[in-house]
Write an enzyme that holds these catalytic residues in place. Structure first.
Site, short mmCIF file in Angstrom:
data_model
loop_
_atom_site.label_atom_id
_atom_site.label_comp_id
_atom_site.label_asym_id
_atom_site.label_seq_id
_atom_site.Cartn_x
_atom_site.Cartn_y
_atom_site.Cartn_z
N CYS A 135 -45.72 88.79 -80.19
CA CYS A 135 -45.61 88.17 -81.38
C CYS A 135 -46.81 87.15 -81.47
CB CYS A 135 -44.23 87.38 -81.84
SG CYS A 135 -43.98 87.29 -83.36
N GLU A 172 -38.34 90.26 -74.69
CA GLU A 172 -37.69 89.45 -73.80
C GLU A 172 -36.26 88.72 -74.36
OE1 GLU A 172 -40.29 88.91 -76.00
OE2 GLU A 172 -40.09 86.72 -76.79
N HIS A 206 -40.24 91.24 -79.90
CA HIS A 206 -39.77 90.37 -78.76
C HIS A 206 -38.92 91.08 -77.57
CE1 HIS A 206 -41.25 86.69 -80.63
NE2 HIS A 206 -40.93 87.14 -81.88
N1 GLN Z 1 -45.38 83.71 -87.31
C1 GLN Z 1 -45.72 83.19 -85.88
C2 GLN Z 1 -47.11 82.79 -85.97
O1 GLN Z 1 -47.92 82.86 -86.85
C3 GLN Z 1 -45.28 84.11 -84.74
C4 GLN Z 1 -43.62 84.27 -84.83
C5 GLN Z 1 -43.30 84.82 -83.38
O2 GLN Z 1 -43.82 84.54 -82.39
N2 GLN Z 1 -41.84 85.23 -83.39
O3 GLN Z 1 -47.52 82.69 -84.69
#
Ligand code: GLN
Length: 216
Positions: free
Chosen positions: A82, A198, A196
């Site tokens: 992410c 994890e 994710h």
């Molecule tokens: N929207 C977040 C960002 O810009 C990422 C979201 C996440 O890691 N769950 O970093």
């Protein structure tokens, strides 16, 4: 390399603890990385989910940015989930004005890519090298072997808008408004997912990464 590769988790912001737990379950010697000396001691690194703009700033404050860019260029295996995917991208869309990435992965990533309707969602998806892998190769004795699709949790996630020729798409969104969007990629020692793993208890993605680290 030993059977337990030393894998760091960047511990500046985000869900580092969940990654530490998943890596340990995947057979790695997992530890937090917050300082350049700690970075120098690991064979691989996870960039956790969180807020990429904050992690970007803290990387500079903690003087980790330059050593990390150098380590990635030198071939350090890195897995970004992410926000971590955003940090690995060579090119970023919809970042903030002053936001920088570390780069290394020849992709264009769109931050907060899933529109309001599917801002956060969960789906089952097939992942090359994960859902088809013999499992558990080194799993704890007696552990149940999950197989089939990965349960993918997306939280204000990015997607890969565009990938260079050396980048392998491992998984795409199977259906819905974002069907076909690339959400998992690998290029050499770099691995990234929009979602994710994890937080699901399924450690197959972390096992894949541990294997990348062992092989590096
Ligand atoms: N929207 C977040 C960002 O810009 C990422 C979201 C996440 O890691 N769950 O970093």
């Amino acid at each position: 390399m030993s059977a337990s590769p030393v894998v760091g988790v960047l511990g500046l912001q985000g869900d580092s603890r969940e990654h530490l737990r998943a890596l340990s379950a995947a057979g790695a010697d997992a530890r937090l990385v917050r300082r350049p000396e700690e970075l120098a001691a690991v064979h691989g690194l996870v960039l956790p989910g969180g807020e990429s703009t904050v992690i970007d700033k803290l990387l500079r404050v903690f003087e980790l940015r330059d050593p990390l860019v150098a380590a990635i260029a030198a071939g350090l295996p890195v897995y970004g989930s992410c926000a971590g995917m955003i940090l690995l991208a060579d090119r970023l869309l919809d970042g903030t004005a002053d936001q920088q990435t570390l780069g290394g992965l020849d992709v264009t990533v769109r931050r907060n890519a899933f529109g309001r309707q599917v801002d956060s969602f969960e789906t089952e998806l097939e992942l090359d090298g994960v859902t088809d892998r013999a499992w558990p190769a080194r799993g704890p004795r007696g552990s149940e072997a999950p197989s089939g699709p990965v349960h993918a949790v997306f939280i204000r996630a990015p997607w890969v808008e565009d990938a260079g020729p050396g980048v392998q798409a491992l998984g795409v969104v199977p259906s819905g408004p974002a069907a076909g969007r690339i959400v998992a990629v690998r290029a050499g020692n770099l691995l990234a997912t929009s979602f994710h793993p994890e937080i699901t208890g399924d450690t197959r993605v972390h096992r894949l990464f541990a294997d990348v680290v062992r092989a590096a």
